[in-house]
Design an enzyme around this catalytic site. Structure first.
Site, mmCIF file in Angstrom:
data_model
loop_
_atom_site.group_PDB
_atom_site.id
_atom_site.type_symbol
_atom_site.label_atom_id
_atom_site.label_comp_id
_atom_site.label_asym_id
_atom_site.label_seq_id
_atom_site.Cartn_x
_atom_site.Cartn_y
_atom_site.Cartn_z
ATOM 1 C CD GLU A 231 -3.167 -0.476 0.641
ATOM 2 O OE1 GLU A 231 -3.890 -1.734 0.476
ATOM 3 O OE2 GLU A 231 -3.635 0.224 0.753
ATOM 4 C CB CYS A 265 -1.591 7.117 1.716
ATOM 5 S SG CYS A 265 -2.468 6.409 3.040
HETATM 6 P P1 NDP Z 1 9.725 4.434 3.166
HETATM 7 O O1 NDP Z 1 9.091 3.975 2.312
HETATM 8 O O2 NDP Z 1 10.371 5.701 3.273
HETATM 9 O O3 NDP Z 1 9.231 3.310 4.617
HETATM 10 C C1 NDP Z 1 8.718 2.489 4.696
HETATM 11 C C2 NDP Z 1 9.113 1.303 5.970
HETATM 12 O O4 NDP Z 1 9.553 0.639 5.308
HETATM 13 C C3 NDP Z 1 10.184 2.227 7.319
HETATM 14 O O5 NDP Z 1 9.561 1.121 7.900
HETATM 15 C C4 NDP Z 1 11.830 1.860 6.724
HETATM 16 O O6 NDP Z 1 12.407 2.317 7.350
HETATM 17 C C5 NDP Z 1 11.187 0.685 6.060
HETATM 18 N N1 NDP Z 1 12.279 0.794 5.114
HETATM 19 C C6 NDP Z 1 13.158 1.514 4.568
HETATM 20 N N2 NDP Z 1 14.450 0.972 3.307
HETATM 21 C C7 NDP Z 1 13.421 -0.687 2.947
HETATM 22 C C8 NDP Z 1 14.496 -2.034 2.517
HETATM 23 N N3 NDP Z 1 14.925 -1.062 1.660
HETATM 24 N N4 NDP Z 1 13.280 -2.924 2.722
HETATM 25 C C9 NDP Z 1 12.457 -3.008 3.504
HETATM 26 N N5 NDP Z 1 12.095 -1.556 4.213
HETATM 27 C C10 NDP Z 1 12.149 -0.363 4.173
HETATM 28 O O7 NDP Z 1 7.931 5.685 3.163
HETATM 29 P P2 NDP Z 1 7.902 7.171 4.588
HETATM 30 O O8 NDP Z 1 7.505 6.130 6.289
HETATM 31 O O9 NDP Z 1 8.562 7.915 4.400
HETATM 32 O O10 NDP Z 1 6.335 6.756 4.769
HETATM 33 C C11 NDP Z 1 5.555 7.656 3.477
HETATM 34 C C12 NDP Z 1 5.207 7.184 2.368
HETATM 35 O O11 NDP Z 1 3.687 5.897 2.720
HETATM 36 C C13 NDP Z 1 4.404 7.891 1.762
HETATM 37 O O12 NDP Z 1 4.982 7.562 0.399
HETATM 38 C C14 NDP Z 1 2.393 7.901 1.773
HETATM 39 O O13 NDP Z 1 1.809 7.911 1.030
HETATM 40 C C15 NDP Z 1 3.171 5.758 1.853
HETATM 41 N N6 NDP Z 1 1.798 5.301 2.632
HETATM 42 C C16 NDP Z 1 0.898 4.454 2.796
HETATM 43 C C17 NDP Z 1 -0.593 4.473 2.709
HETATM 44 C C18 NDP Z 1 -1.412 3.468 2.355
HETATM 45 O O14 NDP Z 1 -2.249 2.921 2.410
HETATM 46 N N7 NDP Z 1 -1.620 3.407 0.715
HETATM 47 C C19 NDP Z 1 -0.608 4.688 4.086
HETATM 48 C C20 NDP Z 1 0.658 5.363 4.837
HETATM 49 C C21 NDP Z 1 1.595 6.166 3.891
HETATM 50 P P3 NDP Z 1 12.691 3.164 8.635
HETATM 51 O O15 NDP Z 1 11.588 4.511 7.972
HETATM 52 O O16 NDP Z 1 13.310 3.194 9.643
HETATM 53 O O17 NDP Z 1 13.946 3.705 7.017
#
Ligand code: NDP
Length: 481
Positions: A231, A265
């Site tokens: 998502e 999001c």
């Molecule tokens: P990120 O993609 O940066 O991070 C999401 C999660 O993935 C974090 O826990 C992050 O860790 C982790 N992560 C980072 N790199 C990796 C990897 N290589 N492998 C596995 N996990 C990894 O998203 P954001 O935290 O910046 O969140 C914002 C985004 O989320 C926006 O684009 C928003 O639209 C989307 N979003 C979508 C929703 C939906 O339902 N469609 C709901 C809410 C948000 P860490 O942060 O510790 O680096």
């Protein structure tokens, strides 16, 4: 910033790093996955009633720790009202998903179209679900998939974002009070490498986050041949049709684009208005957003919190500068403000925007409402669909026309005469399913009663009650010759 192995965490209201934590190591993830896998069969065998009772105990423990949880999430996000929403949903989800589980997990025996053959649907939970969640709603998004997965009989490990981790300490204390659940549900601390380790060790992944990271996670899961529900981001459009109630649209969009300071999001990030209605709608929208104040200095007064993740300020600044340089008009807001060490984006309304601007095509993740006039409804639909994303949308207008327009949009969760409704109905067993379109994600629906079945492998157990030779046996085939 990492100091002596600890990751520092920035307070979005002060800009200070006033908390730090020691991240898990990838080998911790392997050990935890083994531990959870060993515990999962007993959790499954204990039955649904036991799992519901245990999650009810979890819900009660969350209530006992409500104040600490609230404080942790408020500190990490800088927001008060949205934190209250986050806190409330966990209890609602436990209740709702328990009803869904009772209705959907009971295997059904049905006749088939072939005489004498009956089919029984069997459900076998994926042993270990890995949840990877983002920083924008840290508590809610860590639990959104975990609760139905646990009810389905899976064990779950959760890796929240390193940007907003303070609530994990409280969740550990909550789980200590529900030992039956702690055996099958645990939180991990760390950054992307720990997320990658979760993908490497789980049997199914639920990832919420950006499209860029989602692609990496999906590729890693694909290489392991495990299901991965993603998502991701969005650039969600709203279309006002001819005849729309402009006052209602202005109110709904003033909310739907700014909740969580637009770091949502499901935020509406672009608005399409019939050319003749543009001036009237702009006036109404400016009146509505004029009521929304920064919640500074008192977090309990005002509506718009600080930017949780500092680098987001650069994205917003870049998108605004690009829009202004290409001719957009800023009617309010328009620049990041610095107050008390935090970064704040006042609600910003723009006109004179085009699809040559980043503000109309890339996820901005701020309380920004660009308005673009259109000539025909077909033009509006084409503009709304001119995106690499397809998460959600909103359509305002007479119901029949609005539904017909919604059906032509490339988006999964579409609100009619409101904005951002779908996440409010998570676990509602009567709501329809939805998927994310295009770059907004891949995989089964999080919404609707069958969402629970994402966590089950399905078995078709087919019983032959006939006593004679089956039509596909050699002896029957020979007779037919
Ligand atoms: P990120 O993609 O940066 O991070 C999401 C999660 O993935 C974090 O826990 C992050 O860790 C982790 N992560 C980072 N790199 C990796 C990897 N290589 N492998 C596995 N996990 C990894 O998203 P954001 O935290 O910046 O969140 C914002 C985004 O989320 C926006 O684009 C928003 O639209 C989307 N979003 C979508 C929703 C939906 O339902 N469609 C709901 C809410 C948000 P860490 O942060 O510790 O680096």
């Amino acid at each position: 910033m990492t100091i002596q192995g600890r990751i520092g965490v920035r307070n979005p209201r002060t800009g200070e790093q006033d908390y730090s934590f020691t991240p898990n190591l990838p080998e911790d993830v392997v050990a935890l996955a083994d531990e959870l896998r060993r515990a999962q069969p007993a959790w499954q065998a204990a039955g649904l009633q036991h799992r519901i009772a245990t999650l009810n105990a979890f819900r009660d423990a969350l209530a006992r720790h409500a104040s600490a949880l609230r404080h942790a999430v408020e500190t990490d996000t800088g927001r008060v009202f949205e934190t209250a929403i986050e806190q409330g949903v966990a209890a609602v989800w436990v209740d709702r998903w328990a009803h869904v589980a009772l209705e959907t997990l009971e295997p059904e025996i049905t006749a088939t179209e072939t005489p004498g053959l009956v089919s029984k649907a069997g459900f076998s939970p994926y042993p270990l679900v890995g949840v990877i969640s983002p920083w924008n709603f840290p508590l809610a998004l860590s639990l959104m998939d975990a609760i139905p997965a646990l009810l389905a009989g899976c064990a779950v490990m959760i890796k929240p974002s390193e940007v907003t981790p303070r609530f994990i300490d409280v969740m550990d204390r909550v789980l200590d009070e529900v030992p039956d659940l702690r055996r099958v549900l645990r939180y991990l601390r760390g950054a992307g490498d720990i997320g990658a380790a979760v993908v490497e060790t789980s049997d199914l992944i639920c990832f919420t986050g950006s499209t860029a990271t989602g692609r990496k996670v999906a590729a890693q899961a694909g290489a392991r041949f495990i299901p991965c529900f993603t998502e991701l981001g969005g650039k969600d459009p709203a279309i006002l049709l001819p005849g729309a109630d402009l006052t209602r649209a202005a109110k709904a969009l003033a909310n739907g684009a700014t909740l969580g300071s637009g770091q949502q999001c499901y935020s509406i990030e672009r608005i399409y208005v019939p050319r003749g209605d543009e001036a009237a709608f702009l006036k109404l929208l400016l009146a509505e957003v004029g009521k929304l104040k920064l919640s500074y200095p008192d977090p309990k007064i005002g509506d718009i919190g600080p930017l949780t993740f500092a680098p987001q300020a650069e994205v917003i600044t870049r998108h605004l500068a690009d829009a202004v340089a290409k001719g957009a008009t800023v009617h309010c807001g328009g620049a990041i403000e610095h107050h008390g060490g935090g970064l704040w984006c006042p609600v910003t309304v723009l006109t004179g925007v085009t699809h040559d601007m980043q503000i109309m095509t890339e996820e901005t993740f701020g309380p920004i409402l660009p308005i673009m006039a259109y000539d025909t409804v077909d033009d509006a639909i084409a503009l709304a669909n001119d995106s690499t994303y397809g998460l959600s949308a909103a359509v305002f207008g007479p119901e029949e026309a609005a539904i017909s327009t919604a059906q032509q949009l490339c988006a999964g969760g579409i609100s009619v005469n409101d904005a951002g409704i779908a996440p409010m109905l998570m676990g509602d067993r009567l709501v329809a399913e939805k998927t994310a379109f295009r770059g907004s994600g891949l995989g089964g629906s999080r919404l609707g009663r069958d969402a629970l079945k994402r966590f089950m492998r399905k078995q078709a157990i087919i019983v032959n009650r006939n006593t004679g030779a089956s039509p596909w046996w050699f002896e029957t085939l020979r007779t037919e010759d």
